[in-house]
Design a protein around this motif. Structure first.
Motif, short mmCIF file in Angstrom:
data_model
loop_
_atom_site.label_atom_id
_atom_site.label_comp_id
_atom_site.label_asym_id
_atom_site.label_seq_id
_atom_site.Cartn_x
_atom_site.Cartn_y
_atom_site.Cartn_z
N UNK A 95 0.73 -1.15 0.02
CA UNK A 95 0.09 -0.07 0.04
C UNK A 95 0.78 1.26 0.08
N UNK A 96 2.01 1.37 0.95
CA UNK A 96 2.72 2.40 0.71
C UNK A 96 3.93 2.48 -0.24
N UNK A 97 4.10 1.50 -1.14
CA UNK A 97 4.87 1.28 -2.29
C UNK A 97 6.37 1.77 -1.69
N UNK A 98 6.68 0.98 -0.74
CA UNK A 98 8.07 0.69 -0.05
C UNK A 98 8.98 0.16 -0.81
N UNK A 99 10.23 0.68 -1.05
CA UNK A 99 11.22 0.04 -1.84
C UNK A 99 12.05 -1.07 -0.81
N UNK A 100 12.07 -2.27 -1.15
CA UNK A 100 12.53 -3.30 -0.01
C UNK A 100 13.73 -3.96 -0.80
N UNK A 101 14.78 -4.13 -0.17
CA UNK A 101 15.89 -4.90 -0.72
C UNK A 101 16.08 -6.29 0.17
N UNK A 102 15.77 -7.28 -0.50
CA UNK A 102 15.72 -8.62 0.28
C UNK A 102 17.27 -9.16 0.28
N UNK A 103 17.53 -9.92 1.25
CA UNK A 103 18.99 -10.72 1.12
C UNK A 103 20.28 -9.77 1.09
N UNK A 104 20.13 -8.55 1.58
CA UNK A 104 21.26 -7.86 1.29
C UNK A 104 21.49 -7.47 2.74
N UNK A 105 23.08 -7.28 3.05
CA UNK A 105 23.41 -7.36 4.35
C UNK A 105 24.54 -6.26 4.46
N UNK A 106 24.76 -5.54 5.51
CA UNK A 106 25.63 -4.25 5.53
C UNK A 106 26.94 -4.98 5.41
N UNK A 107 27.92 -4.21 4.55
CA UNK A 107 29.45 -4.67 4.50
C UNK A 107 30.29 -3.49 4.95
N UNK A 108 29.92 -2.29 4.95
CA UNK A 108 30.79 -1.10 5.22
C UNK A 108 29.83 0.10 5.28
#
Length: 207
Positions: free
Chosen positions: A125-138
């Motif tokens: 409903x909010x059209x949120x941009x989601x990135x799945x399977x990504x983890x912080x590296x730096x």
């Protein structure tokens, strides 16, 4: 308590003002920009993203795994609740949306997959941009403020991305983003004498 998990980070959004409403991306360099970047697709992360979008802010929500909702959609469907009248705002909306699924006004005990369906509906409903399977590296900072983070795909299926935002919110359970930013933390329980407490830490039964 589940409603605490839902909203532990959303209060930060009350201080957000004056951001633009458009997110940007640069595909050639894998750079993405938004007003707010939320790291961790827990229940708190989804609600924080949803609240920000309702305020007209552009949002990137990063979830290291493949599912949204954290513990609420991962198996914790029992809510420890006392005074139900104390639950208001988006927490109340969530439990009432759960209730609709079961044909009730509100529902405090639910199946985890139902919770995930509700969270996914908020994202849609909010059209949120989601990135799945990504983890912080730096990450990079300007003084004590995070300016951008680099994230890598968990199985290398996609190229690394750089996320730039005016505000970053850590909604992980472990505080991964804060730890990466150099925020001090403690692992385990402190000794009783550190803060003059008597009921903290491991308790031994009196003989």
């Amino acid at each position: 308590m589940n409603f605490h998990l839902l909203f532990r980070s959303a209060f930060v959004l009350l201080t957000i003002v004056g951001f633009s409403q458009c997110s940007k991306s640069n595909d050639s360099q894998n750079i993405m920009e938004a007003d707010i970047c939320i790291y961790g697709g827990t229940s708190g992360g989804v609600i924080a993203a949803y609240a920000a979008r309702l305020q007209g802010k552009s949002v990137i929500l990063i979830e290291p795994g493949k599912h949204l909702g954290g513990m609420s959609s991962g198996g914790l469907g029992q809510t420890d609740i006392g005074n139900k009248q104390a639950i208001t705002g988006m927490a109340r909306d969530f439990y009432r949306d759960i209730g609709k699924h079961y044909g009730k006004d509100e529902q405090w005990i639910f199946e985890p997959h139902v919770a995930e369906t509700i969270f996914l509906d908020y994202v849609r409903k909010a059209q949120i941009n989601v990135l799945y399977s990504f983890r912080i590296s730096s990450l990079n900072k300007n003084g004590t403020s995070i300016t951008e983070i680099s994230v890598e795909h968990s199985d290398g299926a996609e190229e690394n991305k750089i996320i730039r935002a005016k505000m970053f919110i850590d909604c992980t359970y472990e505080g991964d983003l804060m730890a990466k930013a150099g925020v001090s933390y403690t692992v385990g329980r402190e000794a009783n004498n550190q803060y003059g407490e008597t009921f903290n830490g491991v308790q031994l039964k009196d003989k």
